[in-house]
Design an enzyme around this catalytic site. Sequence first.
Site, short mmCIF file in Angstrom:
data_model
loop_
_atom_site.label_atom_id
_atom_site.label_comp_id
_atom_site.label_asym_id
_atom_site.label_seq_id
_atom_site.Cartn_x
_atom_site.Cartn_y
_atom_site.Cartn_z
N HIS A 165 -55.45 12.20 -9.14
CA HIS A 165 -55.86 11.42 -7.96
C HIS A 165 -55.18 10.05 -7.94
O HIS A 165 -55.72 9.09 -7.38
CB HIS A 165 -57.38 11.22 -7.90
CG HIS A 165 -58.18 12.45 -8.15
ND1 HIS A 165 -58.66 13.26 -7.14
CD2 HIS A 165 -58.56 13.04 -9.31
CE1 HIS A 165 -59.33 14.28 -7.66
NE2 HIS A 165 -59.26 14.18 -8.98
N SER B 119 -18.68 28.87 18.04
CA SER B 119 -19.28 28.47 16.76
C SER B 119 -18.18 28.12 15.75
O SER B 119 -18.47 27.92 14.58
CB SER B 119 -20.14 29.61 16.21
OG SER B 119 -19.36 30.77 16.00
N LYS C 113 -34.09 -8.31 -3.61
CA LYS C 113 -34.45 -6.89 -3.55
C LYS C 113 -33.48 -5.98 -4.28
O LYS C 113 -32.28 -6.14 -4.24
CB LYS C 113 -34.52 -6.42 -2.08
CG LYS C 113 -35.68 -6.99 -1.31
CD LYS C 113 -37.01 -6.35 -1.64
CE LYS C 113 -37.08 -4.93 -1.19
NZ LYS C 113 -37.73 -4.71 0.06
N GLU D 109 -35.46 7.63 -2.33
CA GLU D 109 -36.04 7.61 -0.98
C GLU D 109 -35.32 8.59 -0.06
O GLU D 109 -35.94 9.34 0.70
CB GLU D 109 -35.95 6.21 -0.38
CG GLU D 109 -36.93 5.23 -0.99
CD GLU D 109 -36.73 3.83 -0.43
OE1 GLU D 109 -37.64 3.33 0.23
OE2 GLU D 109 -35.66 3.22 -0.64
N SER E 184 -30.81 -5.60 -0.34
CA SER E 184 -31.20 -5.85 1.04
C SER E 184 -30.22 -6.84 1.64
O SER E 184 -29.73 -7.73 0.95
CB SER E 184 -32.62 -6.42 1.05
OG SER E 184 -32.81 -7.18 2.23
N1 ARG Z 1 -20.25 34.22 16.10
C1 ARG Z 1 -21.21 35.27 15.99
C2 ARG Z 1 -22.33 34.85 15.02
O1 ARG Z 1 -22.09 34.01 14.24
C3 ARG Z 1 -20.58 36.50 15.43
C4 ARG Z 1 -21.20 37.76 15.89
C5 ARG Z 1 -21.00 37.89 17.33
N2 ARG Z 1 -21.39 39.14 17.84
C6 ARG Z 1 -21.49 39.36 19.13
N3 ARG Z 1 -21.85 40.52 19.48
N4 ARG Z 1 -21.30 38.40 20.00
O2 ARG Z 1 -23.42 35.36 15.11
#
Ligand code: ARG
Length: 460
Positions: free
Chosen positions: A157, A24, A284, A291, A278
Amino acid sequence: MSEKPWDGRFSEKTDKLVEAFTSSIAIDKRLYTYDIEGSMAHCKMLADARIIPHEDAGTLIQGLDQIRQEIAQGAFRFDDSLEDIHMHIEDRLSQIVGPVGRQLHTARSRNDQVALDVRMYLRTEILGIINLLTELQKGIVAFAKDHMDVVLPGYTHLQRAQPVLFSHHLMAYYEMFSRDADRFRDCLKRVNVMPLGAAALAGTTYPIDRHQTAKLLDFPKVSANSIDSVSDRDFIIEFLSSASICMMHFSRISEELILWSSSEFGFAELSDAFSTGSSIMPQKKNPDVPELVRGKCGLVFGNLMALLTLMKSLPLAYNRDMQEDKKILFDTVDTLKACIQIYTAMIPGIKVNRETMARAASKGFLNATDMADYLVTKGMPFREAHGCTGKAVAYALNQKKELHELTLAELKTFSTLIKADIFSFLTIEQMVNRRTSFGGTATENVREAIREAEKGLENA
Ligand code: ARG
């Protein structure tokens, strides 16, 4: 490849596919300042509680500070093999300070750590959003103040109903954004709770002082249940729901600006700087900003649904599913802030076509209620006055005239109570200014509402 902190019980290296899939870091690296600040407070508390030596805590804090600079300067290497921001920082810390670095994670887990980081991030962002909303509201109030002489048909309305001051219409949005800001303020109370020390889920055997950590990080409250501390994402859902309501308001004002910019309405024109053309039709001028805001509202609603769905049915406590919360949250924060900012910049340049609005307000029997009210002032019960006016409307429609275009003789055929003073009752100005009930559109009321708003915003 870096070693994993859990390598001990594993006999195989993590598959590259799994590393990429579970990582992540691309998303959560933006939490780095909060992660470092949280770790610094944690170190200090560990030392004060004599869990680690003070000297080591000093070394760790210095190392953390160096990492903060490295990341800020773009000199830090991010790598999927280290999964998330917490592991990146801890790993780098050991490179900088040596084996001492391995003490940082005493008495905590990434489960409470990530909860802390997100709460710190979100409380900062909420305060920023409230400030942005205040700026937007100031712009709305200033624009309303500058257009006190503009009247447009109010609609129900999407049919012309009764004339209202344009400023009154605009101040309706001021009220909506005030409630939005209130909702964010209220949400902040539940975001601003310190979860660190819940560790994985059950608390810890070390003699930690969670209240000290909270104090160091300026949290007014410490979470009361360790399991809840690492499982709770309501605080994000609540934010997403407040953001959705706020975006719904933006979508409504956008829809109105889009309608008003059409030739069919012709009520308003966005400045060239906030419109686009446009590529094929040279004539336009498109209201793309409203939007897109209207479109982005759908994405934010989607984010709320995404997190509700993600959390539903998750057993306690932490589950990896929850890692996906950050993508949803960051996207919502970015989108909402961008919408508030672009509206604040766009509003002062809107050109209001007061003649077109006035013309629309004088056509379509918008003074029918006022004719009924007139008859009531002359002693007729309202229901009867309503029926009598209805007949006058049908007659006028037949004559292709408005009520105020009928002659006194014609009007008198509907009731002998009608006298020449009816005509002043039927003017737009009178219709607006007689609506003096609290919150109504009378000029004096709107002036007062603007004054009140200005006072409130000054102290915001
Ligand atoms: N990257 C994980 C999250 O954002 C952090 C917590 C991870 N914990 C674990 N037990 N794998 O949720």
